[in-house]
Scaffold this active site. Sequence first.
Site, PDB file in Angstrom:
ATOM      1  N   ASN A   7       4.664   5.002  -3.314  1.00 38.22           N
ATOM      2  CA  ASN A   7       3.453   4.761  -4.083  1.00 38.22           C
ATOM      3  C   ASN A   7       3.800   4.834  -5.581  1.00 38.22           C
ATOM      4  O   ASN A   7       4.233   5.886  -6.065  1.00 38.22           O
ATOM      5  CB  ASN A   7       2.402   5.825  -3.707  1.00 38.22           C
ATOM      6  CG  ASN A   7       1.101   5.631  -4.436  1.00 38.22           C
ATOM      7  OD1 ASN A   7       1.090   5.365  -5.636  1.00 38.22           O
ATOM      8  ND2 ASN A   7      -0.002   5.772  -3.740  1.00 38.22           N
ATOM      9  N   HIS A  10       1.700   6.171 -10.254  1.00 37.89           N
ATOM     10  CA  HIS A  10       1.879   6.999 -11.446  1.00 37.89           C
ATOM     11  C   HIS A  10       2.841   6.413 -12.473  1.00 37.89           C
ATOM     12  O   HIS A  10       2.917   6.894 -13.600  1.00 37.89           O
ATOM     13  CB  HIS A  10       2.231   8.431 -11.066  1.00 37.89           C
ATOM     14  CG  HIS A  10       1.080   9.080 -10.356  1.00 37.89           C
ATOM     15  ND1 HIS A  10      -0.201   9.021 -10.854  1.00 37.89           N
ATOM     16  CD2 HIS A  10       0.992   9.736  -9.174  1.00 37.89           C
ATOM     17  CE1 HIS A  10      -1.017   9.639 -10.019  1.00 37.89           C
ATOM     18  NE2 HIS A  10      -0.325  10.076  -8.986  1.00 37.89           N
ATOM     19  N   ARG A  18      -0.867   4.824 -22.871  1.00 37.70           N
ATOM     20  CA  ARG A  18      -0.851   4.154 -24.188  1.00 37.70           C
ATOM     21  C   ARG A  18      -1.477   2.764 -24.123  1.00 37.70           C
ATOM     22  O   ARG A  18      -1.408   2.011 -25.096  1.00 37.70           O
ATOM     23  CB  ARG A  18       0.603   4.031 -24.685  1.00 37.70           C
ATOM     24  CG  ARG A  18       1.216   5.345 -25.116  1.00 37.70           C
ATOM     25  CD  ARG A  18       0.593   5.819 -26.425  1.00 37.70           C
ATOM     26  NE  ARG A  18       0.936   7.206 -26.710  1.00 37.70           N
ATOM     27  CZ  ARG A  18       1.964   7.582 -27.448  1.00 37.70           C
ATOM     28  NH1 ARG A  18       2.776   6.698 -27.969  1.00 37.70           N
ATOM     29  NH2 ARG A  18       2.188   8.850 -27.656  1.00 37.70           N
ATOM     30  N   HIS A  43      -2.664   1.724  -5.355  1.00 34.57           N
ATOM     31  CA  HIS A  43      -4.099   1.970  -5.182  1.00 34.57           C
ATOM     32  C   HIS A  43      -4.832   1.312  -6.344  1.00 34.57           C
ATOM     33  O   HIS A  43      -4.692   1.745  -7.489  1.00 34.57           O
ATOM     34  CB  HIS A  43      -4.335   3.485  -5.162  1.00 34.57           C
ATOM     35  CG  HIS A  43      -5.742   3.885  -4.877  1.00 34.57           C
ATOM     36  ND1 HIS A  43      -6.106   5.200  -4.693  1.00 34.57           N
ATOM     37  CD2 HIS A  43      -6.896   3.163  -4.731  1.00 34.57           C
ATOM     38  CE1 HIS A  43      -7.408   5.268  -4.455  1.00 34.57           C
ATOM     39  NE2 HIS A  43      -7.913   4.043  -4.491  1.00 34.57           N
ATOM     40  N   ARG A  45      -7.832   1.289  -8.009  1.00 27.14           N
ATOM     41  CA  ARG A  45      -9.072   2.088  -8.057  1.00 27.14           C
ATOM     42  C   ARG A  45     -10.162   1.323  -8.781  1.00 27.14           C
ATOM     43  O   ARG A  45      -9.893   0.498  -9.663  1.00 27.14           O
ATOM     44  CB  ARG A  45      -8.807   3.422  -8.774  1.00 27.14           C
ATOM     45  CG  ARG A  45      -7.852   4.335  -8.036  1.00 27.14           C
ATOM     46  CD  ARG A  45      -7.724   5.659  -8.751  1.00 27.14           C
ATOM     47  NE  ARG A  45      -8.944   6.435  -8.620  1.00 27.14           N
ATOM     48  CZ  ARG A  45      -9.071   7.486  -7.806  1.00 27.14           C
ATOM     49  NH1 ARG A  45      -8.052   7.914  -7.101  1.00 27.14           N
ATOM     50  NH2 ARG A  45     -10.221   8.127  -7.715  1.00 27.14           N
ATOM     51  N   ARG A  49      -7.793   3.253 -13.316  1.00 20.77           N
ATOM     52  CA  ARG A  49      -7.131   4.262 -14.160  1.00 20.77           C
ATOM     53  C   ARG A  49      -5.620   4.093 -14.194  1.00 20.77           C
ATOM     54  O   ARG A  49      -4.979   4.551 -15.109  1.00 20.77           O
ATOM     55  CB  ARG A  49      -7.503   5.672 -13.731  1.00 20.77           C
ATOM     56  CG  ARG A  49      -6.930   6.089 -12.407  1.00 20.77           C
ATOM     57  CD  ARG A  49      -7.171   7.563 -12.150  1.00 20.77           C
ATOM     58  NE  ARG A  49      -8.578   7.856 -11.904  1.00 20.77           N
ATOM     59  CZ  ARG A  49      -8.976   8.930 -11.223  1.00 20.77           C
ATOM     60  NH1 ARG A  49      -8.099   9.785 -10.747  1.00 20.77           N
ATOM     61  NH2 ARG A  49     -10.256   9.148 -11.014  1.00 20.77           N
ATOM     62  N   GLU A  70      -3.923   0.520  -1.161  1.00 17.21           N
ATOM     63  CA  GLU A  70      -4.941   1.541  -0.915  1.00 17.21           C
ATOM     64  C   GLU A  70      -6.183   1.120  -1.674  1.00 17.21           C
ATOM     65  O   GLU A  70      -6.101   0.675  -2.824  1.00 17.21           O
ATOM     66  CB  GLU A  70      -4.479   2.892  -1.450  1.00 17.21           C
ATOM     67  CG  GLU A  70      -3.387   3.522  -0.648  1.00 17.21           C
ATOM     68  CD  GLU A  70      -2.946   4.850  -1.266  1.00 17.21           C
ATOM     69  OE1 GLU A  70      -3.599   5.339  -2.204  1.00 17.21           O
ATOM     70  OE2 GLU A  70      -1.936   5.363  -0.813  1.00 17.21           O
ATOM     71  N   THR A 100      -6.902  12.935  -7.774  1.00 12.59           N
ATOM     72  CA  THR A 100      -6.258  12.023  -6.840  1.00 12.59           C
ATOM     73  C   THR A 100      -7.171  11.957  -5.622  1.00 12.59           C
ATOM     74  O   THR A 100      -8.219  12.605  -5.610  1.00 12.59           O
ATOM     75  CB  THR A 100      -4.840  12.518  -6.469  1.00 12.59           C
ATOM     76  OG1 THR A 100      -4.247  11.611  -5.531  1.00 12.59           O
ATOM     77  CG2 THR A 100      -4.864  13.911  -5.852  1.00 12.59           C
ATOM     78  N   THR A 101      -6.808  11.154  -4.619  1.00 11.27           N
ATOM     79  CA  THR A 101      -7.663  11.053  -3.440  1.00 11.27           C
ATOM     80  C   THR A 101      -7.772  12.435  -2.794  1.00 11.27           C
ATOM     81  O   THR A 101      -6.764  13.055  -2.481  1.00 11.27           O
ATOM     82  CB  THR A 101      -7.038  10.067  -2.434  1.00 11.27           C
ATOM     83  OG1 THR A 101      -6.656   8.892  -3.136  1.00 11.27           O
ATOM     84  CG2 THR A 101      -8.015   9.723  -1.342  1.00 11.27           C
ATOM     85  N   GLU A 151      -3.699   6.663   8.712  1.00 10.39           N
ATOM     86  CA  GLU A 151      -2.822   7.477   7.875  1.00 10.39           C
ATOM     87  C   GLU A 151      -3.446   8.863   7.877  1.00 10.39           C
ATOM     88  O   GLU A 151      -4.544   9.070   7.336  1.00 10.39           O
ATOM     89  CB  GLU A 151      -2.707   6.937   6.447  1.00 10.39           C
ATOM     90  CG  GLU A 151      -1.774   7.821   5.608  1.00 10.39           C
ATOM     91  CD  GLU A 151      -1.442   7.230   4.247  1.00 10.39           C
ATOM     92  OE1 GLU A 151      -1.346   5.997   4.114  1.00 10.39           O
ATOM     93  OE2 GLU A 151      -1.266   8.038   3.310  1.00 10.39           O
ATOM     94  N   HIS A 191       0.190  12.172   1.505  1.00 14.30           N
ATOM     95  CA  HIS A 191      -0.473  13.019   0.519  1.00 14.30           C
ATOM     96  C   HIS A 191       0.247  14.347   0.353  1.00 14.30           C
ATOM     97  O   HIS A 191       0.327  15.131   1.291  1.00 14.30           O
ATOM     98  CB  HIS A 191      -1.946  13.273   0.841  1.00 14.30           C
ATOM     99  CG  HIS A 191      -2.785  13.165  -0.393  1.00 14.30           C
ATOM    100  ND1 HIS A 191      -2.815  14.151  -1.337  1.00 14.30           N
ATOM    101  CD2 HIS A 191      -3.550  12.155  -0.851  1.00 14.30           C
ATOM    102  CE1 HIS A 191      -3.596  13.756  -2.322  1.00 14.30           C
ATOM    103  NE2 HIS A 191      -4.047  12.548  -2.060  1.00 14.30           N
ATOM    104  N   HIS A 214       3.628  10.903  -5.898  1.00 14.41           N
ATOM    105  CA  HIS A 214       3.828  11.779  -7.049  1.00 14.41           C
ATOM    106  C   HIS A 214       5.230  12.377  -7.104  1.00 14.41           C
ATOM    107  O   HIS A 214       5.883  12.354  -8.156  1.00 14.41           O
ATOM    108  CB  HIS A 214       2.765  12.887  -7.048  1.00 14.41           C
ATOM    109  CG  HIS A 214       2.790  13.720  -8.272  1.00 14.41           C
ATOM    110  ND1 HIS A 214       3.539  14.870  -8.367  1.00 14.41           N
ATOM    111  CD2 HIS A 214       2.202  13.545  -9.477  1.00 14.41           C
ATOM    112  CE1 HIS A 214       3.385  15.379  -9.577  1.00 14.41           C
ATOM    113  NE2 HIS A 214       2.580  14.594 -10.265  1.00 14.41           N
TER     114      HIS A 214
END
Length: 245
Positions: A7, A10, A18, A43, A45, A49, A70, A100-101, A151, A191, A214
């Site tokens: 994933n 991030h 920025r 993901h 969203r 974000r 996702e 996060t989720t 999942e 997760h 992450h």
Amino acid sequence: MIRLGVNIDHVATLRQARRGLEPDPVSSAVLALLGGADCITIHLREDRRHIQDRDVHILRQVVPHHLNLEMSVAEEIVAIACAVKPDQATLVPERRQELTTEGGLDVVAHQKAVGDAMKKLHQAGVEVSLFVDPDSRQIEMSKLLGAKAVEIQTARYAEAKSVIERERELAQLHDSADFARQHRLHIHLGHGLNYENVAAVCQIPGVEELNIGHSIVARAVLVGMERAVREMKEAMLRCYVSRSS
Ligand code: PXP
């Protein structure tokens, strides 16, 4: 061999700090694939974000197989998914305030909304996985709604504060995976998984895919994406020895 979905949200989080162009999650996807990633997970969203629409479109071209999107069941996002056609859509809950989720999708409470989104995705030829808690009612409903995969969320296992708690959560994951297997669902996990806690979940019979973000991106900042992915694949193969045995 269990697939590793990396994933890369991030990487986009850092770019959005920025509102610039770097680091580009598309480049990180290429490096993750070179490091041995089997799938790329993103993901999109509703609040955008991290991952942006542009990323989804380019990644669809760059990641020929196993792009996992996702997403919430929001109409706007479902329409984008139907147009872009990822290889898999993983439906997740989404709240604006969360970091996060948090927690799995309550498919029992939201059968209609989940079912409607799944219908549209299936019509567009997109396979659907549902991100749910390790709970037999959620897994059973996922099957009834026609999901190909679940999942099962591993946050409670990953965040356990003691060995006893961790073993209890691991046992719950074993039971849930067993239940999903009996219902002929493909089993994915995700997760909070990291280099230390991943080996134990790789021992759960029937698990086919892990989605990890992450911890891999955090390590990639220091050692580079290719190496971070390679090291996660090595960690997945490490034999798990229960501390309670
Ligand atoms: N799986 C799902 C469904 C998620 O929502 C997330 C977080 O975006 C992950 C896996 C990855 O979690 P983490 O970043 O803690 O590895």
